[in-house]
Design a protein around this motif. Structure first.
Motif, PDB file in Angstrom:
ATOM      1  N   SER A  17       0.489  73.956  24.349  1.00 28.92           N
ATOM      2  CA  SER A  17       0.941  72.965  23.370  1.00 28.92           C
ATOM      3  C   SER A  17       2.184  73.475  22.676  1.00 28.92           C
ATOM      4  O   SER A  17       2.124  73.965  21.547  1.00 28.92           O
ATOM      5  N   GLY A  36       5.176  74.233  20.395  1.00 29.07           N
ATOM      6  CA  GLY A  36       5.457  73.800  19.043  1.00 29.07           C
ATOM      7  C   GLY A  36       4.236  73.677  18.158  1.00 29.07           C
ATOM      8  O   GLY A  36       4.352  73.446  16.960  1.00 29.07           O
ATOM      9  N   ARG A  37       3.037  73.816  18.725  1.00 27.80           N
ATOM     10  CA  ARG A  37       1.814  73.661  17.933  1.00 27.80           C
ATOM     11  C   ARG A  37       1.064  74.975  17.744  1.00 27.80           C
ATOM     12  O   ARG A  37       0.143  75.042  16.937  1.00 27.80           O
ATOM     13  N   GLY A  38       1.421  75.989  18.486  1.00 28.88           N
ATOM     14  CA  GLY A  38       0.687  77.248  18.411  1.00 28.88           C
ATOM     15  C   GLY A  38       1.349  78.237  17.472  1.00 28.88           C
ATOM     16  O   GLY A  38       2.573  78.387  17.460  1.00 28.88           O
ATOM     17  N   ASP A  39       0.542  78.911  16.663  1.00 26.44           N
ATOM     18  CA  ASP A  39       1.009  80.000  15.804  1.00 26.44           C
ATOM     19  C   ASP A  39       0.382  81.301  16.286  1.00 26.44           C
ATOM     20  O   ASP A  39      -0.674  81.296  16.927  1.00 26.44           O
TER      21      ASP A  39
END
Length: 207
Positions: A2, A4-7
């Motif tokens: 994903s 842009g959604r993972g940190d």
């Protein structure tokens, strides 16, 4: 998976109990003086920027992500705030560990950011139990958090109250502590009830 959604959160605490920590570390402890080097090493490995002579230069991250996840340092002290700032990483404070957070810790983080820093992101992770009534909120906190029951008398350990009360407490906390983002943790056993709680709080905090 994903973009842009993972940190990605970097932290020293292994999580779990001491036996699990020993099994994971096999007796190897991370000393505070080694943290700086480990942060640099980890970030450089992720960015494929390890120097040619480095002992891990032959290693690579595969598959390499097209978008590097946001990098955060996890901590609960002024020292971890300083490390996060000095390395230009976001700083996530584990307020739920003790129910306390120094009022100026986020300012301490920002004071250590380099000139032209790209990160400057702060987050506080807090434990909540919200429901239509205060009694319901307290009941579900007790039912879902037997292991922390002894700490429920400290009103900061778990933020307990109606949806409106908890949302207002969270809003005031973020303003008073200079926190950009709140991450909510809940010990409620029923997943549907937990999700409904998050939805009610999100609706109130979004306005």
């Amino acid at each position: 998976l994903s973009p842009g959604r993972g940190d990605l959160g970097l932290g020293r605490a292994p999580g779990g109990d001491m036996l699990a920590a020993r099994a994971l570390n096999q007796g190897g402890l991370i000393h505070p003086e080694a943290i700086d080097a480990l942060i640099d090493e980890t970030v450089a490995l992720l960015r494929d920027e390890l120097p040619a002579g480095h002992r891990y230069a032959a290693l690579g991250v595969h598959p390499a992500p097209e978008v590097l996840p946001e990098l955060w340092l996890l901590g609960s002290s002024g020292q971890s705030a300083a490390w996060a700032g000095a390395h230009d990483l976001g700083y996530a404070y584990a307020q739920f560990f003790t129910g306390r957070q120094q009022i100026d810790v986020m300012n301490h983080y920002r004071a250590h950011l380099p000139q032209g820093a790209s990160s400057d992101r702060t987050l506080s992770a807090m434990c909540v139990s919200a429901a239509p009534t205060r009694d319901e909120a307290r009941e579900q906190a007790l039912a879902g958090a037997g292991e922390v029951e002894a700490h429920l008398e400290r009103d900061t350990a778990i933020v307990i109250g109606t949806y409106d009360e908890v949302a207002e407490t969270l809003r005031a906390f973020a303003e008073n502590h200079g926190t950009d983002e709140l991450m909510l943790i809940s010990y409620i056993d029923d997943v549907e009830v937990k999700l409904a709680q998050y939805g009610e709080l999100a609706a109130r905090l979004a306005g």
